[in-house]
Design a protein around this motif. Structure first.
Motif, PDB file in Angstrom:
ATOM      1  N   ALA A  13      -1.921  -4.630  15.078  1.00 50.86           N
ATOM      2  CA  ALA A  13      -2.172  -2.872  15.822  1.00 50.86           C
ATOM      3  C   ALA A  13      -3.581  -2.183  14.841  1.00 50.86           C
ATOM      4  CB  ALA A  13      -0.952  -2.328  16.138  1.00 50.86           C
ATOM      5  N   HIS A  14      -3.839  -2.342  13.628  1.00 50.71           N
ATOM      6  CA  HIS A  14      -4.818  -2.623  13.073  1.00 50.71           C
ATOM      7  C   HIS A  14      -5.776  -2.802  13.018  1.00 50.71           C
ATOM      8  CE1 HIS A  14      -2.942   1.391  11.802  1.00 50.71           C
ATOM      9  NE2 HIS A  14      -1.966   1.049  12.249  1.00 50.71           N
ATOM     10  N   ASP A  15      -7.138  -2.910  12.991  1.00 52.63           N
ATOM     11  CA  ASP A  15      -8.157  -3.657  12.930  1.00 52.63           C
ATOM     12  C   ASP A  15      -8.911  -3.861  11.637  1.00 52.63           C
ATOM     13  OD1 ASP A  15      -8.618  -5.218  15.106  1.00 52.63           O
ATOM     14  OD2 ASP A  15     -10.028  -3.150  16.100  1.00 52.63           O
ATOM     15  N   TYR A  16      -8.597  -1.847  10.956  1.00 54.31           N
ATOM     16  CA  TYR A  16      -8.999  -2.410   9.317  1.00 54.31           C
ATOM     17  C   TYR A  16      -7.267  -1.803   8.940  1.00 54.31           C
ATOM     18  CZ  TYR A  16     -13.566  -1.049  12.627  1.00 54.31           C
ATOM     19  OH  TYR A  16     -14.249  -1.730  12.908  1.00 54.31           O
ATOM     20  N   HIS A  17      -8.099  -1.854   7.455  1.00 53.77           N
ATOM     21  CA  HIS A  17      -6.660  -1.878   6.569  1.00 53.77           C
ATOM     22  C   HIS A  17      -5.405  -0.369   6.408  1.00 53.77           C
ATOM     23  CE1 HIS A  17      -9.033  -4.550   3.202  1.00 53.77           C
ATOM     24  NE2 HIS A  17      -8.366  -4.944   4.785  1.00 53.77           N
ATOM     25  N   LYS A  29      -2.442  -5.322   6.659  1.00 51.66           N
ATOM     26  CA  LYS A  29      -2.427  -5.707   7.639  1.00 51.66           C
ATOM     27  C   LYS A  29      -1.016  -5.086   8.688  1.00 51.66           C
ATOM     28  CE  LYS A  29      -6.521  -6.468   8.912  1.00 51.66           C
ATOM     29  NZ  LYS A  29      -7.528  -5.504   9.511  1.00 51.66           N
ATOM     30  N   THR A  30       0.385  -5.630   7.636  1.00 50.76           N
ATOM     31  CA  THR A  30       1.352  -5.488   8.524  1.00 50.76           C
ATOM     32  C   THR A  30       2.543  -4.651   8.001  1.00 50.76           C
ATOM     33  OG1 THR A  30       0.935  -7.669   9.086  1.00 50.76           O
ATOM     34  CG2 THR A  30       3.486  -7.198   9.196  1.00 50.76           C
ATOM     35  N   ILE A  31       3.504  -4.082   8.579  1.00 49.85           N
ATOM     36  CA  ILE A  31       4.526  -2.946   8.737  1.00 49.85           C
ATOM     37  C   ILE A  31       5.710  -3.538   8.451  1.00 49.85           C
ATOM     38  CG2 ILE A  31       5.557  -0.544   8.588  1.00 49.85           C
ATOM     39  CD1 ILE A  31       2.894  -0.232   9.775  1.00 49.85           C
ATOM     40  N   LYS A  32       6.349  -3.427   8.078  1.00 45.27           N
ATOM     41  CA  LYS A  32       7.885  -4.025   7.690  1.00 45.27           C
ATOM     42  C   LYS A  32       9.383  -2.905   7.748  1.00 45.27           C
ATOM     43  CE  LYS A  32       6.635  -8.477   6.549  1.00 45.27           C
ATOM     44  NZ  LYS A  32       7.025  -9.774   5.622  1.00 45.27           N
ATOM     45  N   PHE A  33      10.120  -3.436   8.445  1.00 42.03           N
ATOM     46  CA  PHE A  33      11.292  -2.181   8.209  1.00 42.03           C
ATOM     47  C   PHE A  33      12.444  -3.066   7.749  1.00 42.03           C
ATOM     48  CE2 PHE A  33      14.888   0.058  10.720  1.00 42.03           C
ATOM     49  CZ  PHE A  33      14.493   0.560  10.226  1.00 42.03           C
ATOM     50  N   ASN A  56       0.733  -1.363  -0.147  1.00 43.72           N
ATOM     51  CA  ASN A  56      -0.114   0.055  -0.132  1.00 43.72           C
ATOM     52  C   ASN A  56       1.151   1.105  -0.030  1.00 43.72           C
ATOM     53  OD1 ASN A  56      -2.302  -1.713   0.125  1.00 43.72           O
ATOM     54  ND2 ASN A  56      -2.633  -1.574   2.399  1.00 43.72           N
ATOM     55  N   LYS A  57       1.724   1.258   0.603  1.00 43.53           N
ATOM     56  CA  LYS A  57       1.784   2.488   1.229  1.00 43.53           C
ATOM     57  C   LYS A  57       4.747   2.003   1.050  1.00 43.53           C
ATOM     58  CE  LYS A  57      -0.638   5.483   0.601  1.00 43.53           C
ATOM     59  NZ  LYS A  57      -1.003   6.222  -0.257  1.00 43.53           N
ATOM     60  N   ILE A  58       5.153   3.203   0.447  1.00 42.60           N
ATOM     61  CA  ILE A  58       6.788   2.110   1.274  1.00 42.60           C
ATOM     62  C   ILE A  58       7.378   4.363   1.296  1.00 42.60           C
ATOM     63  CG2 ILE A  58       8.779   2.472   0.129  1.00 42.60           C
ATOM     64  CD1 ILE A  58       7.066   0.982  -2.142  1.00 42.60           C
ATOM     65  N   ARG A  59       8.138   3.983   2.443  1.00 47.29           N
ATOM     66  CA  ARG A  59       8.422   5.431   2.901  1.00 47.29           C
ATOM     67  C   ARG A  59       9.714   5.397   3.410  1.00 47.29           C
ATOM     68  NH1 ARG A  59       4.911   6.934   0.787  1.00 47.29           N
ATOM     69  NH2 ARG A  59       3.228   8.594   1.952  1.00 47.29           N
TER      70      ARG A  59
END
Length: 519
Positions: free
Chosen positions: A238-242, A143-147, A123-126
């Motif tokens: 940590a997120h119930d929604y997208h 749902k999941t963010i990765k570093f 969805n996003k890249i930073r």
């Protein structure tokens, strides 16, 4: 373009430069489709992001992959590019990027508690702050963010299977067939255990061919390097929604993630804990009137962030006020014109993306019909409005039926703040000048000939900010066909684009192809 080269005349003042329309040219394309080629769903680009230097570009796709590109044209100059920019040297060459590496960031998952499939789509890249020659970035799916850490490492190879005797001598004594008494296993009382040593059953003599017949691998470090991507941390559950947004803080230590109802604050070093700083979920979900659509940190003030809503409003919050920012410090929204409300009013008012200008003074927002530029010191309304899809107003019913009205177009600003850009249908994108007195409203196509389907847009007479209080409106299309008579194609849409942080260069995604343009 800025770079190395011969001396040129002094550049014009920023105001004059910002008022002159740019002449956009094709630079590069990656993943160009051939005629009739079918595009796989997993190859469609879903995120684009330049790093803060502009020397690296990252894209994410629906297959969960992240692809990195690096700039190559700056290596030909004797000095550092930023030093040459300060010297105001001119370079006629366009920016050039090359493929650097790619890695699988996310895999498809299944939430067994909610019986819900979780897509691998990025969805996003930073980008995060680079350190010690390594690149760091955040990527997220629903749902999941990765570093991620991407770093060059020297390749180790097995160069020989025969042990080099001279090297062995240099590293220590060569193994011999004689066994000293000191190497024998000794018992606690000083005795010697023949059974434990196994000397009675093992022949320790060298093979008949001597030491050179031993097949021992030798691993050496070569001069070759390879890029290795390693997931340093995973921020999950940590997120119930997208998740619709992630944004780095200027402090270099924290970032936010936002879904439809909540915004969480994370520390990059801590993956098992986050703080909920915004929560718009009502006690009764039937009372829900709006959702969060986008969120971004202020570029320089680490305590300030903005988030947009599905009702067309932008809220500025100060994290110093309270732990849970239930109240905003400023609210930006455009008053509804009486008598214009319809079934589609709230749908087309929903903001799909917001971006802070580099100086932090302005916020750019994109809704379905328009681009709006806001001054954070003026909350009465936008200082400029640019019409992008006004020609679609008679077709809103059809767009609602085929769900196109829910398409989420991104927006971006130039590094100097003089121009803004956003995508449209038929793989078109629009560039508007937003400096005072500018009438720039350019439409380009994501192809090798960006001016091929140039739309002649009759614009309203340019009005200064003084004659039209706070609002400048330009770029209204009057028909659903381009200059060549081609009908706009609503199945091909340019949703994702990014502006280089220091130069007039735009990267945009048309399906699975990455196009780059310069001016």
């Amino acid at each position: 373009m800025i770079g190395g080269g011969g001396e040129e005349a002094t550049a014009p003042a920023p105001a004059a430069e910002g008022s002159q329309p740019l002449d956009w040219k094709f630079a590069q394309v990656f993943g160009e489709r051939t005629a009739g080629e079918e595009v796989q769903e997993v190859d469609i680009i879903s995120a684009i992001e330049f790093d803060r230097t502009g020397d690296h570009l990252a894209t994410g796709d629906r297959g969960g992959r992240v692809v990195l590109f690096e700039r190559t044209d700056t290596r030909d100059h004797g000095g550092h590019r930023r030093e040459l920019e300060r010297m105001d040297y001119s370079n006629g060459r366009h920016p050039e990027f090359r493929y650097k590496t790619e890695f699988q960031s996310h895999e498809p998952e299944f939430d067994y508690l909610k019986s819900l499939e979780i897509e691998e789509k990025i969805n996003k890249i930073r980008w995060c702050q680079a350190a010690n020659g390594a690149l760091f970035l955040l990527s997220t799916n629903d749902k999941t963010i990765k570093f991620w850490k991407v770093q060059e490492k020297k390749v180790k190879k097995v160069c020989d299977l025969n042990m080099d005797l001279s090297r062995a001598m240099g590293n220590g004594p060569v193994v011999s067939s004689s066994i000293s008494a000191s190497s024998k296993s000794c018992m606690a009382n000083g005795g010697f255990d023949e059974r434990s040593s196994g000397y009675s059953s093992i022949d320790t003599s060298l093979p008949s061919g001597g030491l050179s017949s031993l097949r021992l691998p030798m691993v050496v470090t070569s001069h070759e390097t390879s890029l290795v991507a390693r997931c340093r941390r995973i921020y999950a559950h940590a997120h119930d929604y997208h998740i619709n947004s992630i944004s780095n803080n200027s402090d270099g230590e924290t970032f936010i993630s936002a879904d439809d109802l909540r915004i969480n604050l994370w520390n990059l070093e801590i993956s098992n804990q986050s703080f909920n700083i915004v929560d718009v979920k009502p006690a009764n979900m039937e009372d829900l009137t709006e959702v969060i659509t986008s969120a971004e940190f202020h570029p320089t003030h680490c305590n300030t962030l903005a988030y947009s809503s599905s009702r067309g409003s932008i809220r500025l919050i100060d994290m110093r006020q309270s732990a849970l920012c239930d109240t905003h410090s400023k609210l930006f929204e455009e008053p509804e014109v009486p008598g214009t409300r319809s079934f589609f009013t709230e749908i087309i008012a929903s903001i799909s993306d917001i971006k802070f200008a580099k100086d932090g003074r302005h916020i750019l927002s994109r809704d379905y019909m328009t681009l709006k530029l806001w001054d954070i010191n003026m909350d009465r309304g936008p200082v400029a409005t640019f019409q992008v899809h006004e020609y679609l107003r008679p077709k809103l019913c059809d767009l609602y039926e085929n769900d196109s009205i829910f398409d989420k177009f991104e927006c971006c600003l130039s590094g100097d703040g003089h121009r803004v850009a956003t995508g449209s249908y038929s793989n078109l994108f629009r560039v508007f000048g937003c400096s005072e007195g500018s009438t720039e409203a350019t439409t380009l196509e994501a192809s090798k000939n960006p001016m091929r389907r140039q739309v002649q847009t009759p614009t309203r007479p340019s009005k200064s900010l003084s004659t039209l209080p706070r609002v400048l409106r330009r770029g209204a299309d009057t028909s659903g066909v381009d200059a060549n008579g081609n009908a706009f194609d609503f199945t091909t849409k340019l949703l994702h684009l990014a502006w280089h942080p220091t130069e007039n260069s735009i990267a945009c995604a048309a399906s699975n192809s990455l196009y780059m343009y310069y001016a």
